[in-house]
Design a protein around this motif. Sequence first.
Motif, PDB file in Angstrom:
ATOM      1  N   PHE A  20     -12.066  13.746   1.054  1.00 48.72           N
ATOM      2  CA  PHE A  20     -11.949  13.180   2.406  1.00 48.72           C
ATOM      3  C   PHE A  20     -10.705  12.309   2.495  1.00 48.72           C
ATOM      4  CE2 PHE A  20     -16.494  14.058   2.078  1.00 48.72           C
ATOM      5  CZ  PHE A  20     -16.719  14.723   3.276  1.00 48.72           C
ATOM      6  N   ILE A  21      -9.947  12.489   3.568  1.00 45.03           N
ATOM      7  CA  ILE A  21      -8.755  11.648   3.786  1.00 45.03           C
ATOM      8  C   ILE A  21      -8.772  11.171   5.241  1.00 45.03           C
ATOM      9  CG2 ILE A  21      -6.223  11.601   3.858  1.00 45.03           C
ATOM     10  CD1 ILE A  21      -6.178  13.813   1.769  1.00 45.03           C
ATOM     11  N   GLN A  22      -8.692   9.860   5.418  1.00 43.26           N
ATOM     12  CA  GLN A  22      -8.619   9.327   6.783  1.00 43.26           C
ATOM     13  C   GLN A  22      -7.158   8.956   7.071  1.00 43.26           C
ATOM     14  OE1 GLN A  22     -11.149   9.046   9.182  1.00 43.26           O
ATOM     15  NE2 GLN A  22      -9.477   8.488  10.552  1.00 43.26           N
ATOM     16  N   GLN A  23      -6.519   9.727   7.952  1.00 48.13           N
ATOM     17  CA  GLN A  23      -5.105   9.471   8.265  1.00 48.13           C
ATOM     18  C   GLN A  23      -4.966   8.611   9.518  1.00 48.13           C
ATOM     19  OE1 GLN A  23      -3.175  13.285   8.785  1.00 48.13           O
ATOM     20  NE2 GLN A  23      -1.942  12.968   6.967  1.00 48.13           N
ATOM     21  N   TYR A  24      -5.829   8.894  10.490  1.00 50.10           N
ATOM     22  CA  TYR A  24      -5.727   8.212  11.788  1.00 50.10           C
ATOM     23  C   TYR A  24      -6.433   6.864  11.704  1.00 50.10           C
ATOM     24  CZ  TYR A  24      -7.074   7.093  16.607  1.00 50.10           C
ATOM     25  OH  TYR A  24      -7.303   6.460  17.793  1.00 50.10           O
ATOM     26  N   HIS A  25      -5.791   5.838  12.236  1.00 47.97           N
ATOM     27  CA  HIS A  25      -6.460   4.543  12.277  1.00 47.97           C
ATOM     28  C   HIS A  25      -6.550   4.067  13.712  1.00 47.97           C
ATOM     29  CE1 HIS A  25      -6.875   4.303   8.019  1.00 47.97           C
ATOM     30  NE2 HIS A  25      -5.627   4.734   7.910  1.00 47.97           N
ATOM     31  N   GLU A  26      -7.777   3.830  14.126  1.00 49.78           N
ATOM     32  CA  GLU A  26      -8.024   3.475  15.520  1.00 49.78           C
ATOM     33  C   GLU A  26      -7.449   2.099  15.830  1.00 49.78           C
ATOM     34  OE1 GLU A  26     -12.050   4.282  17.203  1.00 49.78           O
ATOM     35  OE2 GLU A  26     -11.951   2.129  17.592  1.00 49.78           O
ATOM     36  N   ASP A  27      -6.771   2.014  16.955  1.00 49.75           N
ATOM     37  CA  ASP A  27      -6.246   0.735  17.412  1.00 49.75           C
ATOM     38  C   ASP A  27      -7.095   0.344  18.612  1.00 49.75           C
ATOM     39  OD1 ASP A  27      -4.903  -1.241  18.728  1.00 49.75           O
ATOM     40  OD2 ASP A  27      -2.900  -0.382  18.428  1.00 49.75           O
ATOM     41  N   SER A  28      -8.063  -0.550  18.382  1.00 58.71           N
ATOM     42  CA  SER A  28      -9.042  -0.799  19.447  1.00 58.71           C
ATOM     43  C   SER A  28      -8.407  -1.455  20.671  1.00 58.71           C
ATOM     44  CB  SER A  28     -10.242  -1.596  18.944  1.00 58.71           C
ATOM     45  OG  SER A  28      -9.799  -2.671  18.190  1.00 58.71           O
ATOM     46  N   SER A  29      -7.348  -2.254  20.482  1.00 63.31           N
ATOM     47  CA  SER A  29      -6.751  -2.863  21.683  1.00 63.31           C
ATOM     48  C   SER A  29      -5.973  -1.799  22.477  1.00 63.31           C
ATOM     49  CB  SER A  29      -5.886  -4.070  21.347  1.00 63.31           C
ATOM     50  OG  SER A  29      -4.773  -3.668  20.624  1.00 63.31           O
ATOM     51  N   ALA A  30      -5.386  -0.811  21.772  1.00 63.21           N
ATOM     52  CA  ALA A  30      -4.696   0.276  22.494  1.00 63.21           C
ATOM     53  C   ALA A  30      -5.714   1.136  23.255  1.00 63.21           C
ATOM     54  CB  ALA A  30      -3.907   1.141  21.507  1.00 63.21           C
TER      55      ALA A  30
ATOM     56  N   GLU B 213     -15.846  10.120   9.043  1.00 64.90           N
ATOM     57  CA  GLU B 213     -17.275   9.763   9.017  1.00 64.90           C
ATOM     58  C   GLU B 213     -18.113  10.805   9.752  1.00 64.90           C
ATOM     59  OE1 GLU B 213     -18.171   7.670   6.884  1.00 64.90           O
ATOM     60  OE2 GLU B 213     -16.056   7.197   6.557  1.00 64.90           O
ATOM     61  N   PHE B 214     -17.540  11.409  10.796  1.00 64.93           N
ATOM     62  CA  PHE B 214     -18.278  12.441  11.537  1.00 64.93           C
ATOM     63  C   PHE B 214     -18.444  13.704  10.694  1.00 64.93           C
ATOM     64  CE2 PHE B 214     -16.280  10.260  15.347  1.00 64.93           C
ATOM     65  CZ  PHE B 214     -17.449   9.612  15.709  1.00 64.93           C
TER      66      PHE B 214
ATOM     67  N   ARG C 141     -18.552  13.802   7.126  1.00 68.51           N
ATOM     68  CA  ARG C 141     -19.078  13.642   5.771  1.00 68.51           C
ATOM     69  C   ARG C 141     -20.329  14.454   5.487  1.00 68.51           C
ATOM     70  NH1 ARG C 141     -16.534  10.168   2.401  1.00 68.51           N
ATOM     71  NH2 ARG C 141     -15.237   8.729   3.599  1.00 68.51           N
ATOM     72  N   GLY C 142     -21.369  14.249   6.306  1.00 68.44           N
ATOM     73  CA  GLY C 142     -22.649  14.902   6.037  1.00 68.44           C
ATOM     74  C   GLY C 142     -22.531  16.415   6.109  1.00 68.44           C
ATOM     75  N   THR C 143     -21.970  16.900   7.209  1.00 72.74           N
ATOM     76  CA  THR C 143     -21.883  18.345   7.425  1.00 72.74           C
ATOM     77  C   THR C 143     -21.059  19.020   6.346  1.00 72.74           C
ATOM     78  OG1 THR C 143     -21.777  17.791   9.764  1.00 72.74           O
ATOM     79  CG2 THR C 143     -21.327  20.073   9.181  1.00 72.74           C
ATOM     80  N   LEU C 144     -19.909  18.408   6.039  1.00 74.68           N
ATOM     81  CA  LEU C 144     -18.992  19.056   5.097  1.00 74.68           C
ATOM     82  C   LEU C 144     -19.571  19.039   3.676  1.00 74.68           C
ATOM     83  CD1 LEU C 144     -16.306  20.409   5.628  1.00 74.68           C
ATOM     84  CD2 LEU C 144     -15.164  18.389   4.756  1.00 74.68           C
ATOM     85  N   SER C 145     -20.243  17.951   3.331  1.00 74.78           N
ATOM     86  CA  SER C 145     -20.842  17.880   1.994  1.00 74.78           C
ATOM     87  C   SER C 145     -21.884  18.976   1.854  1.00 74.78           C
ATOM     88  CB  SER C 145     -21.482  16.511   1.755  1.00 74.78           C
ATOM     89  OG  SER C 145     -20.491  15.535   1.863  1.00 74.78           O
TER      90      SER C 145
END
Length: 365
Positions: free
Chosen positions: A54-64, A161-162, A164-168
């Motif tokens: 698993f690799i998380q590339q996108y990081h949510e910017d909550s103020s954006a 995170e969406f 993880r379960g399915t792919l595992s």
Amino acid sequence: MPAVPTPLNRSRSNNSHHNANDANDAHADAGGHPSLVTVSNGHAARDVPPQPEFIQQYHEDSSALREQVLAGLRQSEASISPKFFYDVLGSRLFEAITDLAEYYPTRTEASIFASAAPAIAARAGSGCVLIDLGAGNCEKAARLFDSLRPAQYVALDISVEFLRGTLSCLQQQNPDIPMLGLGADLCGSFDLPRSVRRSRRLFFYPGSSIGNFSPMDALALLQRLRGAAGRGDGVLIGVDLLKDEATLVAAYDDPLGVTAAFNRNVLRNVNRIVATDFDVDDWRHVASFDRQASRIQMHLQARRMVRVRWDGGERRFGEGERIHTEDSYKYRPGDFAMLLEAAGFDDPVYWTDPLGWFAVFHARA
Ligand code: AVI
């Protein structure tokens, strides 16, 4: 049609080809896919089920995100991006939509994949790197595993995170296919990590999600894909086709009100993201067909005068005023083929159903 793999309906494949005699060969393969764990004395300790990477590339910017929502609400014709539909409840409501008799795209596309899978594999070539841009529950790609025999499966979603379960689970059922869950934004740049194998990539974008982009934005997305593709790569895309208005509108305004709930739920999500005080009871779901632009439009229409407040601002809506929430463009096959070619793809072909309601396109980079 091959059964959809779920934790319960398919027996888990065991790594029966791995035994203690394999221990000296045990290693992570070229894709970093672990096949067997050894202990220091060289004996296999246990046959560890393979795990996806698993690799998380996108990081949510909550103020954006907050700014994006508020900018849409402040526009004279207010809008909320359809990306805000998909909180946990919204994703469940969308799954329920796909079960509705009126919502033909999902089952029609599935029937095309079922009947055309060998032809798709013959054209796209088996042993490709299958990059699933609209992975969701990975169900559509999994149905193609038997025909495509991918060398690697890469599932993309905004958040790993969406996935993880399915792919595992999918990995247990398909231990021979190295899998990678990638948290990335489809609307961002296509810098695929090095764990994504280079050769013969097949960018898979099922579900007619391409229709939720304007044709200009769809072109830009296809161009980014083309930029990330090399010789021998291709795209496989599900596209909803233009048809009679009654069928189209019924698919987006079902009598059970599931699509209405899906649409109105966006206000709950917006309340969560920007702490607005929308009351969903103030809004009714409207779906209409815009023939000129060949798109279904979804709006929320104020049932009465509404005042919506947030920290530092407010917006008043008159009775009947609307908030635009989604466009779903419907293509003629020739027009979508032209879009693919304009983006730099060659030799587009498509498979369709007997009614010509939906198409699955393949084109080469
Ligand atoms: C995700 N997307 C392809 C769906 C569509 O048909 O445009 C979203 C949807 N909106 C209402 N019903 C389904």
